[in-house]
Motif scaffolding. Structure first.
Motif, PDB file in Angstrom:
ATOM      1  N   LEU A  13       0.865  -1.176   0.000  1.00  8.73           N
ATOM      2  CA  LEU A  13       0.000   0.000   0.000  1.00  8.73           C
ATOM      3  C   LEU A  13       0.900   1.224   0.000  1.00  8.73           C
ATOM      4  CD1 LEU A  13      -2.975  -0.654   2.420  1.00  8.73           C
ATOM      5  CD2 LEU A  13      -3.126   0.394   0.189  1.00  8.73           C
ATOM      6  N   ASP A  14       0.617   2.182  -0.892  1.00 11.16           N
ATOM      7  CA  ASP A  14       1.512   3.330  -0.996  1.00 11.16           C
ATOM      8  C   ASP A  14       1.201   4.387   0.068  1.00 11.16           C
ATOM      9  OD1 ASP A  14      -0.890   4.240  -1.942  1.00 11.16           O
ATOM     10  OD2 ASP A  14      -0.031   5.434  -3.573  1.00 11.16           O
ATOM     11  N   TYR A  15       0.853   3.921   1.278  1.00  7.23           N
ATOM     12  CA  TYR A  15       0.622   4.825   2.408  1.00  7.23           C
ATOM     13  C   TYR A  15       1.596   4.450   3.513  1.00  7.23           C
ATOM     14  CZ  TYR A  15      -1.533   7.154   6.388  1.00  7.23           C
ATOM     15  OH  TYR A  15      -1.741   7.936   7.490  1.00  7.23           O
ATOM     16  N   ILE A  16       2.231   5.448   4.096  1.00 13.04           N
ATOM     17  CA  ILE A  16       3.196   5.229   5.180  1.00 13.04           C
ATOM     18  C   ILE A  16       2.564   5.686   6.480  1.00 13.04           C
ATOM     19  CG2 ILE A  16       5.483   5.807   6.076  1.00 13.04           C
ATOM     20  CD1 ILE A  16       6.431   6.153   3.242  1.00 13.04           C
ATOM     21  N   CYS A  17       2.519   4.806   7.472  1.00  9.00           N
ATOM     22  CA  CYS A  17       1.903   5.096   8.765  1.00  9.00           C
ATOM     23  C   CYS A  17       2.918   5.798   9.664  1.00  9.00           C
ATOM     24  CB  CYS A  17       1.434   3.803   9.433  1.00  9.00           C
ATOM     25  SG  CYS A  17       0.409   2.774   8.358  1.00  9.00           S
ATOM     26  N   LEU A  18       2.530   6.982  10.155  1.00  8.70           N
ATOM     27  CA  LEU A  18       3.446   7.768  10.986  1.00  8.70           C
ATOM     28  C   LEU A  18       2.815   8.210  12.301  1.00  8.70           C
ATOM     29  CD1 LEU A  18       4.971  10.097   8.224  1.00  8.70           C
ATOM     30  CD2 LEU A  18       6.066   8.129   9.272  1.00  8.70           C
ATOM     31  N   GLU A  19       1.482   8.421  12.304  1.00  8.59           N
ATOM     32  CA  GLU A  19       0.868   9.027  13.479  1.00  8.59           C
ATOM     33  C   GLU A  19      -0.541   8.484  13.665  1.00  8.59           C
ATOM     34  OE1 GLU A  19       0.616  13.180  12.824  1.00  8.59           O
ATOM     35  OE2 GLU A  19      -0.398  12.999  10.890  1.00  8.59           O
ATOM     36  N   ASN A  20      -1.098   8.802  14.842  1.00  2.00           N
ATOM     37  CA  ASN A  20      -2.470   8.436  15.208  1.00  2.00           C
ATOM     38  C   ASN A  20      -2.678   6.918  15.133  1.00  2.00           C
ATOM     39  OD1 ASN A  20      -3.165  11.113  15.701  1.00  2.00           O
ATOM     40  ND2 ASN A  20      -3.749  11.459  13.570  1.00  2.00           N
ATOM     41  N   VAL A  34       7.934   4.193  11.723  1.00  5.32           N
ATOM     42  CA  VAL A  34       7.601   4.385  10.305  1.00  5.32           C
ATOM     43  C   VAL A  34       7.228   3.017   9.741  1.00  5.32           C
ATOM     44  CG1 VAL A  34       8.371   5.237   8.069  1.00  5.32           C
ATOM     45  CG2 VAL A  34       9.234   6.287  10.178  1.00  5.32           C
ATOM     46  N   ILE A  35       5.980   2.870   9.292  1.00  4.35           N
ATOM     47  CA  ILE A  35       5.464   1.540   8.937  1.00  4.35           C
ATOM     48  C   ILE A  35       4.786   1.613   7.572  1.00  4.35           C
ATOM     49  CG2 ILE A  35       3.596  -0.097   9.469  1.00  4.35           C
ATOM     50  CD1 ILE A  35       4.313   0.141  12.369  1.00  4.35           C
ATOM     51  N   LYS A  36       4.944   0.522   6.813  1.00  4.92           N
ATOM     52  CA  LYS A  36       4.223   0.372   5.556  1.00  4.92           C
ATOM     53  C   LYS A  36       3.467  -0.957   5.589  1.00  4.92           C
ATOM     54  CE  LYS A  36       4.702   1.770   0.803  1.00  4.92           C
ATOM     55  NZ  LYS A  36       5.619   2.338  -0.197  1.00  4.92           N
ATOM     56  N   LEU A  37       2.243  -0.958   5.063  1.00  4.87           N
ATOM     57  CA  LEU A  37       1.391  -2.149   5.044  1.00  4.87           C
ATOM     58  C   LEU A  37       1.624  -2.934   3.758  1.00  4.87           C
ATOM     59  CD1 LEU A  37      -1.715  -0.217   6.256  1.00  4.87           C
ATOM     60  CD2 LEU A  37      -0.590  -1.983   7.591  1.00  4.87           C
ATOM     61  N   TYR A  38       1.537  -4.248   3.833  1.00  7.02           N
ATOM     62  CA  TYR A  38       1.795  -5.082   2.658  1.00  7.02           C
ATOM     63  C   TYR A  38       0.999  -6.374   2.749  1.00  7.02           C
ATOM     64  CZ  TYR A  38       4.776  -8.296   5.318  1.00  7.02           C
ATOM     65  OH  TYR A  38       5.246  -9.221   6.192  1.00  7.02           O
ATOM     66  N   ALA A  39       0.931  -7.052   1.591  1.00  4.93           N
ATOM     67  CA  ALA A  39       0.366  -8.402   1.490  1.00  4.93           C
ATOM     68  C   ALA A  39       1.303  -9.215   0.606  1.00  4.93           C
ATOM     69  CB  ALA A  39      -1.034  -8.385   0.899  1.00  4.93           C
ATOM     70  N   VAL A  40       1.490 -10.474   0.972  1.00  4.38           N
ATOM     71  CA  VAL A  40       2.303 -11.377   0.168  1.00  4.38           C
ATOM     72  C   VAL A  40       1.473 -12.630  -0.098  1.00  4.38           C
ATOM     73  CG1 VAL A  40       3.376 -12.400   2.209  1.00  4.38           C
ATOM     74  CG2 VAL A  40       4.528 -12.591   0.005  1.00  4.38           C
ATOM     75  N   GLY A  41       1.574 -13.153  -1.318  1.00  2.00           N
ATOM     76  CA  GLY A  41       0.752 -14.301  -1.646  1.00  2.00           C
ATOM     77  C   GLY A  41       1.321 -15.138  -2.760  1.00  2.00           C
ATOM     78  N   SER A  42       0.736 -16.297  -2.937  1.00  4.90           N
ATOM     79  CA  SER A  42       1.067 -17.176  -4.046  1.00  4.90           C
ATOM     80  C   SER A  42      -0.203 -17.912  -4.428  1.00  4.90           C
ATOM     81  CB  SER A  42       2.181 -18.166  -3.673  1.00  4.90           C
ATOM     82  OG  SER A  42       1.733 -19.061  -2.672  1.00  4.90           O
ATOM     83  N   GLY A  43      -0.296 -18.323  -5.656  1.00  2.00           N
ATOM     84  CA  GLY A  43      -1.544 -18.915  -6.146  1.00  2.00           C
ATOM     85  C   GLY A  43      -1.294 -20.269  -6.769  1.00  2.00           C
TER      86      GLY A  43
END
Length: 463
Positions: A318-325, A421-430
């Motif tokens: 996700l191109d959002y970086i978590c910094l606050e709240n 400083v955090i970034k959200l992600y998902a990893v997968g395989s099909g």
């Protein structure tokens, strides 16, 4: 034939095509007047395409070469033949003289006296008019049998071409409609299969649960949501091999306990908690998914949905970086096939790439579909999640804590001292695995979870 006497050799087109080409004009001069002099190159291209029954590109090239030959070579040699005849002017009346007129050799010579007049005394009727305009003779346009046949052939080919083009358009439209219907039918069939698989899983779970209630006493185990009691049968939540992307542990490595119950002795009751979104800011509309390190053949991203195609692991950020709240994200997982796997989590991110590491170890937390919650190098057994489950991650950047929820049920492990400083992600395989970002929001309020709802509190800086 219009190429007779020229340097053009058109035998390569074949006898049938030569016969149709011959109908364009009778002579080279007629061909020149019809197409070259009048700059009718487009007409020539159309006639050639119809005569040769070929493509527009080939007809254009053929017409261009023929016109260039007539302009550069044929016309300079035959220019005089193409000049229109000069008009014959009427004879200018001769001046009156005393020269005897000889009628014939048999008649006697006679003299007719006359007065020689000066040019100034000529009658105006005898002088040619200066303003007299000589009109060229009117030529009535006629067509030969060959030209009429050629025009009829041209009209026939144009009609056939128009009809064929319209038929092709209708055929393509029908094929597109049929293809769309086939895809919709396939999607409906896939949905039916998924519903059938979900029903079979639920029925098997109920059958296993009923067996646990009917087993003879003498064995001990955990009943879901209650402390250990006598007479309960031990149901394995984790089969011998979980398979998939992460290669789940074997039954010899993990103790057996019923589905949904963590390996604890305190008898934790499952804690349900809805997300607290009072005064929350919707971040989803300004965010997007990206996969900078995976091949397009392995993963396909459509808006806020990621499809995993191959058995190779693919990561989507996700191109959002978590910094606050307090940042709350909800993922919906789809695992339609055996062997597909998904992991959802967050990673320390300073440069915005989701790949920060410390001493070769990524600083991350990941909740996996095979029932493993990994905090850096530590693994904890929790409930596995299945297709259709909604996984919620709450990141409290104020207190620097994080927790996971499966269908609003708390995963009873608290993660403390999370990165700033955090970034959200998902990893997968099909193939067949899919994740959807259902919501992404930021708020100043966080869920008030009692401490006794957690099995343990793991500090990331201590792992």
């Amino acid at each position: 034939m219009w190429w007779t006497g020229t340097a053009l050799d058109l035998k390569f087109v074949g006898d049938d095509n030569l016969q149709r080409l011959a109908q364009l004009a009778d002579t080279p001069a007629a061909f020149y007047q019809k197409y070259v002099k009048t700059k009718q190159s487009e007409l020539l291209k159309q006639d050639v395409q119809i005569a040769l029954n070929t493509t527009p590109e080939y007809a254009s090239d053929f017409a261009t070469r023929v016109i260039e030959y007539f302009e550069a070579h044929w016309y300079p040699q035959h220019a005089s033949e193409l000049e229109p005849p000069k008009p014959v002017l009427p004879p200018v009346p001769a001046a009156i003289s005393t020269t005897p007129a000889m009628s014939s050799a048999s008649q006697p010579m006679t003299f007719t006296p006359s007065i020689t007049l000066s040019p100034s005394s000529y009658s105006s009727t005898l002088q040619p008019s200066v303003h007299q305009v000589i009109q060229p003779p009117q030529i009535e346009q006629t067509f030969t049998r060959q030209e009429v046949t050629a025009m009829l052939e041209k009209a026939k080919y144009e009609n056939q071409d128009s009809t064929a083009r319209r038929c092709n358009e209708l055929r393509d439209f029908a094929v597109a409609q049929i293809t769309g219907l086939k895809e919709e039918i396939q999607q409906i069939q896939n949905t039916q299969k998924m519903l059938a698989d979900s029903f079979n899983q639920m029925r098997k779970f109920l059958e296993d649960y009923m067996k646990t209630q009917q087993t003879p006493p003498g064995q001990t185990g955990y009943i879901i949501g209650a402390p250990p009691v006598a007479g309960g049968h031990v149901a394995s939540a984790y089969p011998g091999s979980m398979g998939g992307m992460y290669g789940g542990p074997s039954s010899s490595m993990v103790p057996s306990y019923p589905m949904g119950m963590p390996p604890a002795t305190s008898g934790l009751t499952p804690y349900s908690c809805e997300p607290n979104l009072s005064g929350a800011i919707n971040l989803l509309k300004d965010s997007r998914l990206e996969s900078p390190f995976s091949s397009p053949s392995d993963i396909f991203i459509n808006d806020m949905t990621a499809f995993f195609h191959t058995l190779r692991e693919s990561t989507v950020l996700l191109d959002y970086i978590c910094l606050e709240n307090v940042v709350i994200v909800e993922w919906k997982a789809m695992l339609p096939q055996t062997g597909a796997a998904i992991g959802l989590g967050f990673v320390m991110d300073v440069m915005g790439t989701g790949c920060a590491a410390e001493k070769g170890q990524k600083i991350f937390v990941e909740y996996r579909s095979n029932g493993i919650l990994q905090i850096r190098g530590r693994e904890e057994r929790v409930d596995p999640f299945m297709t259709g489950d909604v996984i919620r991650i709450e990141l409290n950047m104020i207190n620097r804590t994080a927790c996971f929820f499966r269908n609003n049920m708390l995963i009873p492990i608290k993660i403390s001292v999370i990165p700033k400083v955090i970034k959200l992600y998902a990893v997968g395989s099909g193939p067949g695995a899919r994740v959807d970002v259902k919501s992404l929001s930021m708020t100043s309020s966080y869920s008030n979870i009692p401490p006794n709802a957690f099995r343990c509190d793991i500090a990331m800086d201590k792992v």
